[in-house]
Motif scaffolding. Structure first.
Motif, PDB file in Angstrom:
ATOM      1  N   ALA A 467       0.803  -1.231   0.000  1.00  0.00           N
ATOM      2  CA  ALA A 467       0.000   0.000   0.000  1.00  0.00           C
ATOM      3  C   ALA A 467       0.835   1.279   0.000  1.00  0.00           C
ATOM      4  O   ALA A 467       0.585   2.175  -0.824  1.00  0.00           O
ATOM      5  CB  ALA A 467      -0.970  -0.014   1.186  1.00  0.00           C
ATOM      6  N   PRO A 468       1.832   1.444   0.883  1.00  0.00           N
ATOM      7  CA  PRO A 468       2.618   2.688   0.840  1.00  0.00           C
ATOM      8  C   PRO A 468       3.425   2.844  -0.438  1.00  0.00           C
ATOM      9  O   PRO A 468       3.654   3.960  -0.905  1.00  0.00           O
ATOM     10  CB  PRO A 468       3.543   2.568   2.064  1.00  0.00           C
ATOM     11  N   VAL A 469       3.851   1.709  -1.030  1.00  0.00           N
ATOM     12  CA  VAL A 469       4.663   1.765  -2.238  1.00  0.00           C
ATOM     13  C   VAL A 469       3.845   2.264  -3.426  1.00  0.00           C
ATOM     14  O   VAL A 469       4.381   2.919  -4.337  1.00  0.00           O
ATOM     15  CB  VAL A 469       5.266   0.374  -2.534  1.00  0.00           C
ATOM     16  N   ILE A 470       2.535   1.947  -3.431  1.00  0.00           N
ATOM     17  CA  ILE A 470       1.667   2.374  -4.536  1.00  0.00           C
ATOM     18  C   ILE A 470       1.739   3.891  -4.721  1.00  0.00           C
ATOM     19  O   ILE A 470       1.644   4.406  -5.836  1.00  0.00           O
ATOM     20  CB  ILE A 470       0.206   1.940  -4.276  1.00  0.00           C
ATOM     21  N   TYR A 471       1.937   4.609  -3.620  1.00  0.00           N
ATOM     22  CA  TYR A 471       1.948   6.073  -3.710  1.00  0.00           C
ATOM     23  C   TYR A 471       3.207   6.624  -4.385  1.00  0.00           C
ATOM     24  O   TYR A 471       3.265   7.811  -4.704  1.00  0.00           O
ATOM     25  CB  TYR A 471       1.739   6.696  -2.329  1.00  0.00           C
ATOM     26  N   LEU A 472       4.184   5.768  -4.637  1.00  0.00           N
ATOM     27  CA  LEU A 472       5.339   6.214  -5.420  1.00  0.00           C
ATOM     28  C   LEU A 472       4.953   6.444  -6.876  1.00  0.00           C
ATOM     29  O   LEU A 472       5.672   7.111  -7.621  1.00  0.00           O
ATOM     30  CB  LEU A 472       6.458   5.172  -5.331  1.00  0.00           C
ATOM     31  N   LEU A 473       3.784   5.895  -7.299  1.00  0.00           N
ATOM     32  CA  LEU A 473       3.308   6.105  -8.666  1.00  0.00           C
ATOM     33  C   LEU A 473       2.917   7.550  -8.921  1.00  0.00           C
ATOM     34  O   LEU A 473       2.711   7.949 -10.072  1.00  0.00           O
ATOM     35  CB  LEU A 473       2.100   5.190  -8.939  1.00  0.00           C
ATOM     36  N   ARG A 474       2.810   8.354  -7.850  1.00  0.00           N
ATOM     37  CA  ARG A 474       2.453   9.762  -8.037  1.00  0.00           C
ATOM     38  C   ARG A 474       3.488  10.508  -8.868  1.00  0.00           C
ATOM     39  O   ARG A 474       3.181  11.546  -9.459  1.00  0.00           O
ATOM     40  CB  ARG A 474       2.315  10.442  -6.661  1.00  0.00           C
ATOM     41  N   ASP A 475       4.722  10.001  -8.908  1.00  0.00           N
ATOM     42  CA  ASP A 475       5.754  10.664  -9.699  1.00  0.00           C
ATOM     43  C   ASP A 475       5.422  10.636 -11.188  1.00  0.00           C
ATOM     44  O   ASP A 475       5.826  11.515 -11.944  1.00  0.00           O
ATOM     45  CB  ASP A 475       7.113  10.011  -9.462  1.00  0.00           C
ATOM     46  N   SER A 476       4.703   9.592 -11.622  1.00  0.00           N
ATOM     47  CA  SER A 476       4.320   9.494 -13.034  1.00  0.00           C
ATOM     48  C   SER A 476       2.940  10.088 -13.291  1.00  0.00           C
ATOM     49  O   SER A 476       2.686  10.660 -14.342  1.00  0.00           O
ATOM     50  CB  SER A 476       4.350   8.032 -13.496  1.00  0.00           C
ATOM     51  N   HIS A 478      -0.434  11.933 -10.817  1.00  0.00           N
ATOM     52  CA  HIS A 478      -0.988  12.263  -9.508  1.00  0.00           C
ATOM     53  C   HIS A 478      -2.158  11.360  -9.147  1.00  0.00           C
ATOM     54  O   HIS A 478      -2.401  11.068  -7.978  1.00  0.00           O
ATOM     55  CB  HIS A 478      -1.432  13.728  -9.493  1.00  0.00           C
ATOM     56  N   HIS A 479      -2.906  10.908 -10.179  1.00  0.00           N
ATOM     57  CA  HIS A 479      -4.108  10.103  -9.932  1.00  0.00           C
ATOM     58  C   HIS A 479      -3.839   8.594  -9.946  1.00  0.00           C
ATOM     59  O   HIS A 479      -4.752   7.810  -9.686  1.00  0.00           O
ATOM     60  CB  HIS A 479      -5.178  10.423 -10.978  1.00  0.00           C
ATOM     61  N   ALA A 480      -2.616   8.191 -10.282  1.00  0.00           N
ATOM     62  CA  ALA A 480      -2.314   6.764 -10.455  1.00  0.00           C
ATOM     63  C   ALA A 480      -2.672   5.904  -9.238  1.00  0.00           C
ATOM     64  O   ALA A 480      -3.270   4.833  -9.386  1.00  0.00           O
ATOM     65  CB  ALA A 480      -0.843   6.581 -10.815  1.00  0.00           C
ATOM     66  N   PRO A 481      -2.333   6.317  -7.986  1.00  0.00           N
ATOM     67  CA  PRO A 481      -2.668   5.456  -6.844  1.00  0.00           C
ATOM     68  C   PRO A 481      -4.164   5.177  -6.717  1.00  0.00           C
ATOM     69  O   PRO A 481      -4.563   4.022  -6.496  1.00  0.00           O
ATOM     70  CB  PRO A 481      -2.148   6.261  -5.640  1.00  0.00           C
ATOM     71  N   MET A 482      -4.993   6.199  -6.876  1.00  0.00           N
ATOM     72  CA  MET A 482      -6.435   5.988  -6.727  1.00  0.00           C
ATOM     73  C   MET A 482      -7.002   5.146  -7.872  1.00  0.00           C
ATOM     74  O   MET A 482      -7.954   4.387  -7.681  1.00  0.00           O
ATOM     75  CB  MET A 482      -7.151   7.333  -6.655  1.00  0.00           C
ATOM     76  N   VAL A 483      -6.409   5.261  -9.062  1.00  0.00           N
ATOM     77  CA  VAL A 483      -6.831   4.407 -10.185  1.00  0.00           C
ATOM     78  C   VAL A 483      -6.515   2.948  -9.871  1.00  0.00           C
ATOM     79  O   VAL A 483      -7.346   2.050 -10.085  1.00  0.00           O
ATOM     80  CB  VAL A 483      -6.139   4.842 -11.492  1.00  0.00           C
ATOM     81  N   VAL A 484      -5.319   2.701  -9.339  1.00  0.00           N
ATOM     82  CA  VAL A 484      -4.932   1.338  -8.973  1.00  0.00           C
ATOM     83  C   VAL A 484      -5.866   0.790  -7.901  1.00  0.00           C
ATOM     84  O   VAL A 484      -6.372  -0.337  -8.007  1.00  0.00           O
ATOM     85  CB  VAL A 484      -3.471   1.299  -8.485  1.00  0.00           C
ATOM     86  N   PHE A 485      -6.117   1.579  -6.852  1.00  0.00           N
ATOM     87  CA  PHE A 485      -7.003   1.127  -5.778  1.00  0.00           C
ATOM     88  C   PHE A 485      -8.408   0.835  -6.309  1.00  0.00           C
ATOM     89  O   PHE A 485      -9.025  -0.166  -5.952  1.00  0.00           O
ATOM     90  CB  PHE A 485      -7.076   2.181  -4.674  1.00  0.00           C
ATOM     91  N   GLY A 486      -8.916   1.721  -7.155  1.00  0.00           N
ATOM     92  CA  GLY A 486     -10.261   1.542  -7.683  1.00  0.00           C
ATOM     93  C   GLY A 486     -10.394   0.309  -8.551  1.00  0.00           C
ATOM     94  O   GLY A 486     -11.331  -0.487  -8.391  1.00  0.00           O
ATOM     95  N   LEU A 487      -9.456   0.122  -9.491  1.00  0.00           N
ATOM     96  CA  LEU A 487      -9.530  -1.011 -10.407  1.00  0.00           C
ATOM     97  C   LEU A 487      -9.341  -2.340  -9.670  1.00  0.00           C
ATOM     98  O   LEU A 487     -10.063  -3.311  -9.933  1.00  0.00           O
ATOM     99  CB  LEU A 487      -8.475  -0.865 -11.504  1.00  0.00           C
ATOM    100  N   CYS A 488      -8.390  -2.391  -8.751  1.00  0.00           N
ATOM    101  CA  CYS A 488      -8.163  -3.630  -7.979  1.00  0.00           C
ATOM    102  C   CYS A 488      -9.401  -4.019  -7.186  1.00  0.00           C
ATOM    103  O   CYS A 488      -9.752  -5.204  -7.091  1.00  0.00           O
ATOM    104  CB  CYS A 488      -6.970  -3.451  -7.040  1.00  0.00           C
TER     105      CYS A 488
END
Length: 522
Positions: A467-476, A478-488
């Protein structure tokens, strides 16, 4: 006579059990503190770098040194990238980039909200920002190690013993973390605290369950969740009053010394004592519980003790292993789906809980709101579960997943709307997490139920690590973490449709029962 029949004789949820739940529930408040404190101790205040190029206005940070010049992470790479307008004090003052150069002149952090955090003390920004997320993941890995280690030790040495060891180690290493001389020792100490959190959470739940009658077990389990939620809410107030991370870490850890009196008041599990051939100790506890519940045993009840000597001995003497969870087609399908549900529930639960600063509202208010959401989320499951386990699980997963995805369409300046959607997502995922415990216990057959729950718990902890690592996707993005959480989460909702309905149906005892039921439904 089974142990559940013994509990019915002495009282399945009488005064003895209610007192026990007081002792079980009190530590849940502090467990919530330790689980979520990194929201505040690891917060990243607005910051600028003292540099040789005059690209900013120190007044943005409320600093007194008017002769200083300032750069952000991005402007360290290209000073022309981020030119501040001296007449406009409403511009953002923090940007992040993992590819920036080091800050030669030293970082200055805003103290409007936090006096200090681990980020401000050890400059965990720009190229060091990933260390903060990795530290959170290492703590979560401690939960995983603790679940495996202390689960096995509790079966050997008893639930009470491991709870006491967990509470003692938690206060020692928790207080130690408040005095950590550097970030790496701090992370190591937090890793051990994570192990102790698993030890206490897991064995307190088991101890309460093993002393509670079948009819009250679901309600009793929810009671502990309420106290965890209360700790969730209370942490917002404690952190607001103590904006210094070391003092906050000390404040949530030192009160653990009060649990020293558990040595005298916390009972062992009589069921575990019987399973380990400690019959006299078990009978003494059963007599004590019966007396406190107002249903004292008489001399004739000695027969009850004699019949208990065979409790917990399986009629089927075959040794089952985790391989049996995936050996047959139907059991394999159901096991893999449940493992994924455990994983995704914890992934999104802590993904939302540990990163509330991303939603743009006051961090203390958001923490309190997210904690308050836990109460109705856990309560509503009491009403939906009796109708359908499968539909309840699916509906709450879908709610959580859709809410996470919708936050990506909300502009940053509408922080209240984004927070409201995130709150709906937290509601759905909290309710779903409460259900998956019960659902799993009813899907896995008796002969491999413990193995199934254990593997599910390990998958859940893996979700917490990631979970904390997913937030490193913000570098690519800003919305990537929430997209990952939603789709999963939505994938989990779809997979739930392939699980059997277990409400108002007898529990399967063998793997053959599972395979036979699937054939009949087909």
């Amino acid at each position: 006579m089974s142990f559940d029949e013994v509990l019915d004789r002495i009282g399945g949820f009488g005064r003895f059990q209610k007192t026990l739940y007081v002792w079980i529930c009190l530590p849940q408040i502090f467990l919530a503190f330790h689980m979520l404190v990194s929201v505040f101790t690891g917060a990243v205040p607005p910051h600028l770098c003292r540099s040789s190029q005059p690209v900013g206005d120190p007044r943005l940070l409320g600093l007194n040194n008017s002769n200083a010049s300032w750069e952000t992470c991005s402007s360290l790479q290209n000073v022309q990238l981020y030119q501040l307008n001296h007449s406009d004090l409403s511009l953002p003052i923090s940007e992040h980039s993992t590819t920036s150069k080091s800050c030669k002149g030293g970082w200055e952090f805003s103290k409007d909200v936090f006096l200090s955090t681990v980020v401000t003390e050890w400059d965990l920004v720009c190229e060091n920002a990933t260390l903060n997320n990795i530290g959170s993941s290492i703590y979560m890995f401690g939960l995983l190690v603790g679940a495996v280690l202390f689960g096995a030790l509790a079966d050997k040495y008893g639930r009470r013993t491991i709870i006491l060891i967990g509470l003692a180690a938690q206060v020692i290493f928790g207080v130690g973390a408040a005095f950590a001389p550097n970030f790496y020792i701090y992370v190591m100490l937090r890793f051990v605290v994570g192990m102790t959190v698993s030890a206490v959470i897991m064995n307190a739940f088991v101890l309460g369950t093993e002393w509670t009658g079948p009819k009250q077990r679901m309600l009793a389990g929810v009671i502990t969740d309420y106290f965890f939620g209360f700790g969730y809410i209370l942490l917002a107030g404690v952190a607001y009053l103590i904006p210094d991370w070391r003092k906050l870490q000390l404040a949530i850890s030192a009160p653990g010394f009060l649990f020293l009196f558990y040595i005298w008041v916390l009972p062992e599990s009589a069921r575990w004592l019987m399973a380990n051939q400690k019959h006299e100790e078990a009978l003494d506890l059963i007599r004590k519980a019966a007396l406190i519940n107002g249903k004292p045993l008489d001399d004739d009840d000695i027969e009850l003790f004699q019949s208990l000597k065979n409790v917990e001995k399986l009629e089927d003497q075959r040794k089952y292993t985790v391989i049996d969870l995936v050996r047959t087609p139907t059991m394999r399908k159901q096991s893999l789906i449940l493992f994924y549900l455990w994983f995704v529930n914890v992934l999104v639960y802590y993904g939302l809980s540990l990163n509330i600063s991303d939603f743009g509202m006051n961090i203390y208010l958001t923490q309190m709101i997210f904690g308050l959401v836990e109460m109705p989320a856990r309560t509503v499951t009491l009403f939906t579960l009796n109708r359908s386990r499968r539909i309840s699980q699916l509906a709450f997963l879908a709610t959580g997943g859709l809410a996470c995805l919708l936050t990506t369409f909300i502009p940053d300046d509408l922080s209240a709307v984004r927070t409201a959607l995130a709150m709906v997502g937290k509601f759905g995922i909290t309710a779903s997490l409460s259900i998956v415990y019960i659902y799993s216990a009813e899907v896995f057959p008796t002969v491999i139920r413990q193995n199934g729950i254990g593997m599910g718990s390990m998958c859940a902890r893996a979700g917490g690590v990631i979970a904390p690592v997913i937030y490193l996707l913000r570098d690519s993005s800003h919305h990537a973490p929430m997209v990952v959480f939603g789709l999963c989460t939505l994938i989990g909702a779809v997979l739930t449709m392939f699980l059997p309905e277990t409400a108002h149906k007898p529990l399967p005892d063998t793997i053959e029962d599972v395979e036979r039921t699937d054939d009949s439904e087909a």
